[in-house]
Design an enzyme around this catalytic site. Structure first.
Site, mmCIF file in Angstrom:
data_model
loop_
_atom_site.group_PDB
_atom_site.id
_atom_site.type_symbol
_atom_site.label_atom_id
_atom_site.label_comp_id
_atom_site.label_asym_id
_atom_site.label_seq_id
_atom_site.Cartn_x
_atom_site.Cartn_y
_atom_site.Cartn_z
ATOM 1 N N GLY A 13 -74.186 -2.334 -31.730
ATOM 2 C CA GLY A 13 -74.359 -1.522 -30.528
ATOM 3 C C GLY A 13 -74.416 -2.409 -29.299
ATOM 4 O O GLY A 13 -73.497 -3.168 -29.036
ATOM 5 N N LYS A 79 -74.104 -5.652 -6.129
ATOM 6 C CA LYS A 79 -73.812 -7.084 -6.103
ATOM 7 C C LYS A 79 -72.545 -7.292 -5.281
ATOM 8 O O LYS A 79 -71.515 -6.672 -5.556
ATOM 9 C CB LYS A 79 -73.620 -7.629 -7.527
ATOM 10 C CG LYS A 79 -73.205 -9.094 -7.564
ATOM 11 C CD LYS A 79 -73.012 -9.600 -8.986
ATOM 12 C CE LYS A 79 -72.515 -11.049 -8.981
ATOM 13 N NZ LYS A 79 -72.323 -11.579 -10.346
ATOM 14 N N VAL A 182 -75.881 -3.085 -42.385
ATOM 15 C CA VAL A 182 -74.665 -3.459 -43.110
ATOM 16 C C VAL A 182 -75.056 -4.513 -44.147
ATOM 17 O O VAL A 182 -75.539 -5.594 -43.805
ATOM 18 C CB VAL A 182 -73.593 -4.013 -42.157
ATOM 19 C CG1 VAL A 182 -72.391 -4.535 -42.946
ATOM 20 C CG2 VAL A 182 -73.149 -2.929 -41.177
ATOM 21 N N ILE A 343 -69.910 -9.596 -19.368
ATOM 22 C CA ILE A 343 -69.556 -8.176 -19.461
ATOM 23 C C ILE A 343 -68.094 -7.944 -19.104
ATOM 24 O O ILE A 343 -67.418 -7.104 -19.702
ATOM 25 C CB ILE A 343 -70.496 -7.325 -18.589
ATOM 26 C CG1 ILE A 343 -71.926 -7.361 -19.167
ATOM 27 C CG2 ILE A 343 -70.012 -5.879 -18.495
ATOM 28 C CD1 ILE A 343 -72.959 -6.591 -18.359
#
Length: 502
Positions: A13, A79, A182, A343
Site C-alpha cells: 500500500g 510548494k 504475503v 513521489i
C-alpha cells in the site's frame, strides 16, 4: 499462452500502492480491468516524504480528488520550489532559489545576458516566484479553478494522510483491498509470477503485478532476482534524522522546501499548517549519529531533542519491469531526498504504464524493454542533477571535497559542465521530450551557485528581445499585491470544516 491483461495485482500500500490503484482504476474502461491491492496489516509506511512536484496537481485531477479536499485531508500546503542556504560557501547571505515557474522564454544566452545587466540574483531576475515565496504568499487565489495558479506550484503534505486519502478514493473507484500477509510468491514454469499466496485469502492471481513493497522489493528483488544498482559512489548520504516541530497558530508558512547545508550533508525544513517537518540528511562516512543529532538540535535551537533515525542507500534496480512484475516506488529505487524526487518517480512510472498499457501478455517483453530504457535514462539524469548541487559547492571540509573529486562525478555530467563553461544549458543538452529536469532547472542551480558565466558570443541571438526580463519587476508588484498569504489561504480553507465540527 498469451491472454488479455484484465487483472492487476498491486502488492503493498502506502503512497506508491494506493496512487497506482487510483490511477489505474480511474483510467480503466468500465469493466475492462480489475485492480487488487494486497497490503500487509503490519507494515508501516515510511511517512516522511513530504514534498511533491507540480505533476501532483495533474495526478490528483486525473483521479478525481478536489483540491480543497486534498489540502484539508493531507494537512497540505503549497510548494513553490526549493531554497538552498549555505550551499555555495556557507557564509552569511549564501542563499539561492530553484523555483517551479520557468523563466521567460527566449534563447538562454539572451536570458543570461539580461540577468548580467541587472543586479539581482539569478532566480529573482528570471521571474517573480522567488520574491513571492520570500513573502510567504500563496501561488493562487481561492477563487481560481482547482489546480490552477498564478504561478506553478506543488505541495508539501503529510505522507501518512496522503496514503489514507488515496486508499479511500481507490475503494470508491472499485479497487479490491486485501489486508493480509504475503507468505510466498508462486511462479510459472516460464518464471513469471503466477500469484501471491496470502495467509488468510489464499493465492491471488493476476496478469501484471506491481511491486509496491518498498525497500523490501518482495517481487522485483526477492522473487525475480533483479539486482540493485548502488549509486552511493556518486551520492554519499545514507542517513537521516527526522522530527516534527509544532508551529504557533497564525504563524507564517513557508512555501519552499528550505535546504540548509552543513558539514556533511544538509537539513530539510518543510512548512505545513500545524507543524514543520525537519530532518538532517548526512553521510555516515563523514559524520556520526551523535554529531548529526547535535547539528539538527543546533538548527532547531532545542537541546537534547528526540529524532527518528532512518537509513537508506541511494540506488535503483537494474531493471524496473521484469517478466510480469513492475516495480513502482521504493521497490524501484530511492535517491536521497534532495529535490524531492521520490513521489514524482511514482507518478512518471504510472503515466508511462497507462500511456503504453499492454493489451495482451505477449506485449510484456516489448513494453518492459521500452519502460526500462526510459526509466534508466530518468534515474541517471536525477542522479546527475542531485550531484550537480554538490559539485558546484566551494565549501571546505572532507565531505564537500570528496563530492568534487572527479572520480565521483558521472562522466556525462563532467562533459556537460565543460560545455556549460562556453554556453548556458539549453534544450540541446537535454533532448529527451520528457526530461525530468529541464535545462532551466540546471541554469537555476548553476548560476545560483556562482558557476562561471559563459563569454558573450560574437553573433546576434536570432529573434531575441532587447530585454527578455523587463516585465519581471512589474509581475512581482502585481502578484504581491493580489495574492493572499499562505497562512490566510489555508486557514480560510479550514474554517468550513471547523463550523461543521461544532
Amino acid at each position: 499462452m498469451s491472454h488479455s491483461v484484465s487483472h492487476i495485482v498491486i502488492v503493498g500500500g502506502g503512497t506508491a500502492g494506493w496512487l497506482a490503484a487510483c490511477r489505474l482504476a480511474a483510467a480503466a474502461r468500465p469493466g475492462a480491468l480489475a485492480v487488487t491491492v494486497v497490503e500487509s496489516p503490519d507494515v508501516p509506511t515510511i511517512g516522511v516524504g513530504e514534498g511533491t512536484w507540480p505533476t501532483m496537481r495533474r495526478t490528483l485531477a486525473a483521479i478525481g480528488i478536489a483540491e480543497a479536499d486534498f489540502l484539508r485531508g493531507c494537512d497540505a500546503a503549497f510548494k513553490q520550489g526549493s531554497r538552498f542556504d549555505g550551499w555555495v560557501t556557507g557564509d552569511a547571505g549564501d542563499s539561492y532559489h530553484h523555483p517551479f515557474t520557468a523563466p521567460a522564454g527566449g534563447d538562454p544566452r539572451a536570458l543570461v545576458a539580461g540577468w548580467q545587466a541587472g543586479g539581482l540574483p539569478f532566480a529573482q531576475a528570471m521571474g517573480p516566484q522567488p520574491q513571492v515565496a520570500e513573502q510567504d504568499l500563496a501561488p493562487r487565489q481561492r477563487a481560481m479553478p482547482d489546480y490552477a495558479g498564478a504561478l506553478n506550484y506543488a505541495y508539501h503534505l503529510d505522507a501518512g494522510k496522503l496514503a489514507v486519502l488515496l486508499r479511500d478514493r481507490a475503494l470508491a473507484l472499485g479497487v479490491r483491498h486485501v489486508r493480509d500477509h504475503v507468505e510466498r510468491v508462486d511462479r510459472t514454469d516460464a518464471g513469471d509470477v503466477a500469484a501471491v499466496a496470502t495467509r488468510a485469502h489464499g493465492a491471488i492471481a493476476g496478469d501484471l503485478f506491481l511491486d509496491c513493497t518498498g525497500h523490501a522489493a518482495l517481487l522485483i528483488g526477492g522473487a525475480m532476482g533483479v539486482k540493485f544498482v548502488d549509486r552511493s559512489d556518486v551520492l554519499f548520504n545514507d542517513r537521516a534524522l527526522a522530527v516534527q516541530v509544532p508551529v504557533a497558530p497564525g504563524s507564517p508558512i513557508a512555501s519552499t522546501t528550505n535546504a540548509t547545508a552543513h558539514a556533511a550533508g544538509w537539513i530539510w525544513d518543510i512548512g505545513l499548517p500545524a507543524r514543520r517537518g525537519v530532518g538532517c540528511v548526512y553521510a555516515s562516512a563523514f559524520m556520526d549519529d551523535d554529531t548529526a543529532a547535535a547539528t539538527l538540535s543546533a538548527y532547531l535551537g532545542v537541546p537534547d531533542a528526540s529524532f527518528r533515525r532512518l537509513t537508506f542507500r541511494s540506488g535503483h534496480r537494474a531493471r524496473f519491469w521484469h517478466g510480469n512484475v513492475l516495480a513502482v516506488g521504493l521497490s524501484a529505487g530511492f535517491l536521497e531526498p534532495l529535490e524531492a524526487s521520490a513521489i514524482v518517480t511514482i507518478e512518471l512510472a504510472l503515466d508511462h504504464l497507462i500511456a503504453n498499457f499492454p493489451a495482451t501478455t505477449d506485449a510484456f517483453p516489448a513494453a518492459a524493454a521500452r519502460f526500462n530504457a526510459a526509466f534508466r535514462y530518468r534515474w541517471d539524469r536525477i542522479v546527475e542533477f542531485l550531484k550537480l548541487h554538490y559539485v558546484l559547492s566551494r565549501r571546505t571540509g572532507p565531505y564537500w571535497r570528496a563530492h568534487r573529486d572527479p572520480a565521483s562525478i558521472p562522466a556525462r555530467l563532467r562533459d556537460l559542465l565543460d560545455a556549460w563553461r562556453h554556453q548556458p544549458p539549453s534544450d540541446a543538452d537535454l533532448p529527451d521530450a520528457e526530461e525530468v529536469f529541464p535545462a532551466a532547472s540546471y541554469r537555476y542551480i548553476l548560476y545560483g551557485m556562482g558557476f562561471p558565466v559563459p563569454p558573450a558570443v560574437a553573433v546576434a541571438v536570432a529573434g531575441a528581445a532587447d530585454d527578455p526580463l523587463a516585465q519581471v519587476p512589474q509581475q512581482v508588484r502585481a502578484l504581491t499585491a493580489a495574492l493572499p498569504t499562505h497562512r490566510a489561504y489555508l486557514d480560510a480553507l479550514s474554517r468550513p470544516m471547523e463550523r461543521l465540527a461544532r
